[in-house]
Design an enzyme around this catalytic site. Structure first.
Site, PDB file in Angstrom:
ATOM      1  N   HIS A   1     -12.802 -19.710  26.917  1.00  0.00           N
ATOM      2  CA  HIS A   1     -13.958 -20.370  27.531  1.00  0.00           C
ATOM      3  C   HIS A   1     -13.746 -20.334  29.032  1.00  0.00           C
ATOM      4  CE1 HIS A   1     -17.439 -23.162  27.555  1.00  0.00           C
ATOM      5  NE2 HIS A   1     -16.917 -23.481  28.734  1.00  0.00           N
ATOM      6  N   CYS A   2     -14.670 -19.696  29.732  1.00  0.00           N
ATOM      7  CA  CYS A   2     -14.510 -19.496  31.177  1.00  0.00           C
ATOM      8  C   CYS A   2     -15.366 -20.490  31.948  1.00  0.00           C
ATOM      9  CB  CYS A   2     -14.902 -18.063  31.547  1.00  0.00           C
ATOM     10  SG  CYS A   2     -14.714 -17.716  33.312  1.00  0.00           S
TER      11      CYS A   2
END
Length: 732
Positions: free
Chosen positions: A473-474
């Site tokens: 998850h960025c």
């Protein structure tokens, strides 16, 4: 069971909750919940002078099916033999996780609903208290009644909840057990989960429709019991589902009063604040009539995304317009002040936005930087350099547009969410199928999504969904990176890397083209540097800012390119091994069954190091908290870079890397990624990707594909290894 539970019997403080109880022994003496039922189970059958070959209870406990069959053939015993306490061989086989013995006894006519022991419990109850949910499933599938109760009025759902096994609770809820069924004191499963401090079970019951405001005989609600334990995750979940914050017991005690008596008032106040309530339980009021805006997730998402645009502009303007000894402290005050404002809005906004890193704030930092670079380029750099550096301008314009396009696409595109089943009947079928395949565990079933997890998928707590081929998850794109947008994400960071380098070169050409200022003076640097710095300080400072970002972008590019060559995700890289469920999970589960446990944590092969039971994970208060350095190391990708570097250093002739079932060699891996026929400029079919030159769909890939075996130590030629794995039932 004549005495009723009361708060006075729960102990004077949170630190003494081990003496708290829901029940009593009939004389007013408290019975600790951890001792309920299990206290009456003997660890071993009674020992006597009976030879082992004729001791039916010991044979059941040890799982000696062959010897047991001889006893039945000789008609010395029957499957329904009972001792003086009413205990049957099936009880001992169930509690000792002897699956084959249980199946043999059932096939031989054993009564699956026989009650025995001091607790007057069924074999399924005995198995439930040891979390042997495969045994429980076997007994229920063969006529076990899940609504039967023991001597204390607990059914199997209560016992499973007391132990905190979320997977067993899932199994039982799919047996049509009423979710709010009560024990003799009126306690529901939700109350037990709240009291024991199992947020996964609390969430499961609430999503299943449990009454968050149910009351027991003493008038206590699940919220009261969560405050007795002092579990903030449980309190937060109950508040989320609208539990009554002012409910009173029969003695007139509100949740706040209970929290004060149990020394958990801090948890109560913190939970209220997190959910947007004042310490007295009333809804917080935002000044200037902004309540409706602040509580709107859509509006707050736009605010957090756009706020850094203004921060970057003000910061660079101050540094470029004011004297350095005035600008630096003023910038620090301004930045911290604006971030403080953003945090205050976060504190009063939606629950999931209470931490700035979990908002689009960091995505706004990058988007703001990209915007001001583009703005400065169009109005300052381009007019001064289009004739002297046409190639550089064309290249930068191309890569700037590519960066913007792939950034937006990676941010707004579905990363590859695994489809959820639409009904509980379908969920029941999924659970049944996984039990039949011996794969009802954390790696193969997602409790929050109530669906089967395909290979390489992972549940993202930020997105609340399982993502196929989950990479990470960025926060810089405020989205997950998965099967659908991984290539767009990599193209975004590669374009960004090239674009920064080109902009630096253009800036040098732009500064050189500007006339030298007259009588330029600087306080820190020499006259030569001052001559260049004062020509366009705003563009230079903006250039320094993006050059600093080049550090983490370079590391991120290196990590992603290495992982592409290995056909490996960041999640798999950080785990330190590759996912091959068909090999370790099957063997580990069979080993766990033989050892009398179905916990992958006990077998040392948990996917996350926490075992297959989310309810048994430690409370956040007892987890190691990451410091500021660790958080920024994760945000900037330093930890992934360092892990990849160390992994690369171990690669050598003697390296013993875990096998990667998805790797087809560097050339094929790169070709699968870069030559994927899916469109670069447009949406791709969700979950579809290339593997070994063939089209696959990660949404429905549950078995590891056949793969070539390399490095055969025996000197034999290459061959294929089956991924089917052995049947654990036959290995027991």
């Amino acid at each position: 069971m004549s005495a009723k539970p009361s708060l006075e019997s729960l102990g004077p403080s949170h630190g003494q909750t081990s003496g708290s109880t829901f029940a009593s022994n009939g004389n007013g003496t408290a019975i600790p919940p951890n001792d309920v039922e299990m206290k009456s189970l003997r660890p071993d059958p009674p020992k006597g002078s009976i030879p082992l070959g004729e001791d039916i209870m010991q044979l059941a406990r040890m799982g000696e099916v062959g010897t047991m069959q001889k006893l039945f053939t000789a008609k010395k015993f029957t499957a329904n033999y009972r001792d003086e306490e009413g205990i049957t061989p099936l009880h001992w086989a169930a509690i000792n996780n002897q699956y084959a013995m249980c199946k043999f006894l059932i096939d031989s006519g054993a009564d699956v609903n026989a009650k025995g022991g001091e607790s007057v419990a069924t074999p399924a109850m005995w198995a439930a208290q040891r979390c042997h949910y495969y045994i429980v499933n076997l007994l229920l599938q063969n006529g076990g009644d899940p609504l039967l109760t023991d001597v204390q009025g607990y059914n199997i759902l209560h016992l499973a909840t007391i132990d905190g096994n979320a997977f067993l609770v899932v199994l039982l809820l799919h047996q049509e057990i009423p979710v709010d069924v009560v024990d003799q004191q009126g306690h529901t499963g939700l109350m037990w989960a709240a009291y024991k401090g199992y947020p996964a079970c609390v969430d499961l019951f609430l999503r299943w429709g449990a009454n968050a405001n149910a009351v027991d005989e003493g008038g206590l609600t699940p919220l009261h019991w969560a405050l007795v334990k002092g579990s903030m995750p449980c309190v937060l979940k109950l508040l989320e589902y609208g539990t009554d914050r002012f409910a009173k017991t029969r003695d007139g005690k509100s949740p706040a009063t209970v929290a004060q008596e149990m020394n958990t008032l801090r948890v109560w106040y913190h939970s209220l604040n997190e959910r947007g309530f004042e310490p007295d339980g009333t809804q917080k009021v935002v000044p200037l009539g902004l309540s409706s805006f602040v509580r709107s997730k859509s509006i707050m998402a736009k605010f957090f995304f756009l706020w850094p645009f203004l921060m970057i502009l003000i910061t660079i303007w101050m540094l470029s317009s004011l004297a350095i000894f005035i600008a630096v402290p003023l910038v620090l005050v301004t930045v911290f002040g604006m971030q403080y404002v953003a945090q205050q809005f976060a504190n009063k906004g939606p629950m999931e936005y209470r931490v700035l890193q979990k908002t689009p704030y960091l995505a706004g930092v990058f988007a703001g930087t990209l915007f001001w670079v583009g703005f400065r380029y169009v109005f300052k750099v381009l007019p001064a350099t289009y004739s002297s550096s046409p190639i550089l301008n064309i290249l930068f314009a191309v890569f700037f547009c590519l960066t913007a396009y792939f950034y937006v696409f990676a941010m707004v595109e579905d990363p590859g969410y695994v489809p959820k089943v639409s009904s509980r009947n379908q969920q029941r079928e999924v659970v049944k199928e996984l039990f039949d395949q011996w794969k009802f565990d954390e790696e193969n079933f997602c409790i929050p999504c109530m669906t089967r997890k395909p290979l390489r998928s992972r549940h993202c707590r930020r997105c609340g969904r399982c993502v196929a081929k989950h990479d990470h998850h960025c926060p810089w794109i405020d989205n997950c990176v998965g099967s659908n947008n991984l290539r767009h994400f990599v193209l975004y960071i590669v374009s960004l890397e090239v674009g920064i380098i080109l902009f630096v070169q253009l800036t040098i050409a732009y500064i050189n083209s500007l006339p030298a200022p007259v009588n330029a003076t600087c306080n820190v640097i020499n006259d030569t540097l001052c001559d260049y710095a004062t020509r366009d300080p705003f563009t230079l400072i903006l250039n320094v800012w993006i050059t600093l970002q080049l550090v983490w972008v370079t590391m991120l590019c290196a990590v992603q390119l290495v992982q592409i060559s290995r056909n490996q995700t960041t999640y798999e890289n950080m785990r330190g091994h590759h996912i091959d469920r068909s090999y370790p999970s099957t063997q580990a589960f069979a080993s766990a069954m033989t050892a009398g446990t179905t916990s992958m944590e006990a077998a040392g092969l948990s996917a996350s190091g926490q075992g297959p039971n989310p309810a048994l994970r430690g409370s956040p208060a007892h987890r190691r908290k990451n410091g500021c350095i660790q958080q920024w190391s994760s945000l900037l990708g330093v930890d992934a870079f360092w892990t990849t570097a160390k992994d690369g250093l171990r690669d050598g002739p003697q390296a013993t890397r875990p096998r990667n079932p998805f790797s087809r060699g560097v050339v094929t891996n790169c070709r699968d990624f870069w030559c994927d026929p899916a469109p670069l400029f447009g949406k791709r079919q969700t979950g579809v990707a290339m593997l070994g030159g063939e089209v696959i769909n990660y949404h429905d890939m549950y078995e590891t594909p056949m793969r070539m075996r390399t490095g055969n130590r025996s000197g034999e030629g290459p061959g294929y290894r089956s991924v089917a794995g052995e049947d654990p039932e036959r290995m027991v």
